[in-house]
Enzyme design. Structure first.
Site, PDB file in Angstrom:
ATOM      1  CG  HIS A 190     102.034  62.790  86.266  1.00 28.27           C
ATOM      2  ND1 HIS A 190     103.108  63.442  85.171  1.00 28.27           N
ATOM      3  CD2 HIS A 190     102.844  61.949  86.826  1.00 28.27           C
ATOM      4  CE1 HIS A 190     104.133  62.591  85.545  1.00 28.27           C
ATOM      5  NE2 HIS A 190     103.948  61.924  86.619  1.00 28.27           N
ATOM      6  CG  ASP A 193     102.053  65.869  83.042  1.00 29.27           C
ATOM      7  OD1 ASP A 193     101.860  66.253  83.925  1.00 29.27           O
ATOM      8  OD2 ASP A 193     102.898  64.879  82.817  1.00 29.27           O
ATOM      9  N   GLY A 247     109.434  57.617  89.749  1.00 25.10           N
ATOM     10  CA  GLY A 247     110.001  58.771  90.829  1.00 25.10           C
ATOM     11  C   GLY A 247     110.887  59.760  90.263  1.00 25.10           C
ATOM     12  CB  SER A 276     107.028  61.733  87.598  1.00 19.08           C
ATOM     13  OG  SER A 276     106.643  60.602  86.746  1.00 19.08           O
ATOM     14  N   GLY A 277     107.980  64.925  86.843  1.00 17.53           N
ATOM     15  CA  GLY A 277     107.999  66.139  87.534  1.00 17.53           C
ATOM     16  C   GLY A 277     109.469  66.575  87.330  1.00 17.53           C
TER      17      GLY A 277
END
Length: 269
Positions: free
Chosen positions: A73, A121, A214, A216-217
């Site tokens: 995402h 994801d 922020g 994320s990932g």
């Protein structure tokens, strides 16, 4: 003989992972805290360009000299990305840090941005140039395929995400201690229910600390019995809906579910 031993030592050092030169301070503090500089040396910042400026959008994990692991995402085909490595403060061009162009992004083929709760994801970002490993830039270990962490296993989420729902964005890398919540609990009524799949990891949910916008990932770092840190999770959802909610733990893509896919992408690109 000395030359042989030296070469062996160099190879062993190059192949090592998950052992920071500057070990993290793993306290049991409630709420996030500033990480010790360079204590998570595989932590990456994924930036995109807009109006001539670069902006942090997501975290990532350096797993290979040429590849960074992040969330699907986080990737948009319309954006141009670069990766920053070896950085503690994103607002300062710190000595020993690198900003590397991205040559390719590979999103899992089953990812559907309209159906986040189905999973998949996960994405890989290929760096335009191989990076050399230093005391500030090192590789993360990945867990063995299929590994499932036990309930209440302590891990640390790291990133530059908001300090709380609608809160400020920090300049320096933050870390937060999260306890794993097993699938049976996390998928139950009153928690995340059917939104959680076995291909995910839940961690947190105490209402005090979580990943946030922020992050994320970025990685969920969990220490193995041999002392090495393994990245078991990729920050997926929960943070985008708000942070620090009771019985709504952060949800991570379970890396051990995708080891074969990761290896295949790297081998074929």
């Amino acid at each position: 003989m000395i030359r042989t031993l030296l070469l062996s030592a160099l190879v062993a050092g190059a192949l090592s992972c998950g052992v920071p030169t500057y070990p993290p301070s793993v306290t049991r503090v409630v709420g996030g805290e500033e990480a010790t500089p360079n204590s998570w040396p595989w932590q990456a910042s994924l930036l995109y360009t807009s109006n001539g400026n670069w902006h942090h959008t997501c975290g990532g994990t350096l797993i290979n000299n040429s590849w960074v692991l992040t969330a699907a995402h986080c990737i948009s085909s319309s954006r141009t990305y670069r990766v920053v490595l070896g950085r503690h403060n994103l607002d300062i061009a710190e000595s020993g840090s690198l900003a590397v162009s991205v040559s390719k992004t590979v999103v899992h083929p089953n990812w559907n941005s309209n159906q986040i709760s189905k999973g998949y994801d996960i994405a890989l970002v290929k760096l335009a140039n191989r990076v050399s490993l230093t005391d500030k830039i090192q590789l993360a270990c990945l867990p063995p395929a299929g590994t499932i962490l036990s309930n209440n296993y302590p891990c640390y989420v790291t990133g530059w995400g908001r300090l709380r729902t609608n809160g400020p964005l920090p300049d320096v890398l933050q870390q937060g201690r999260l306890l794993v919540v097993d699938y049976a609990t996390c998928s139950s009524s009153g928690w995340w229910g059917s939104s959680v799949k076995t291909s995910m990891i839940c961690a947190g949910g105490d209402g005090k600390i979580s990943s946030c916008n922020g992050d994320s990932g970025g990685p969920l770092n969990c220490q193995a019995s041999d002392g090495r840190w393994e990245v078991h999770g990729i920050v997926s959802f929960g943070s985008s809906l708000g942070c620090n909610y009771y019985h709504k733990p952060s949800v991570f893509t379970r890396v051990s579910n995708y080891i074969d896919w990761i290896n295949s992408v790297i081998a074929n690109n």
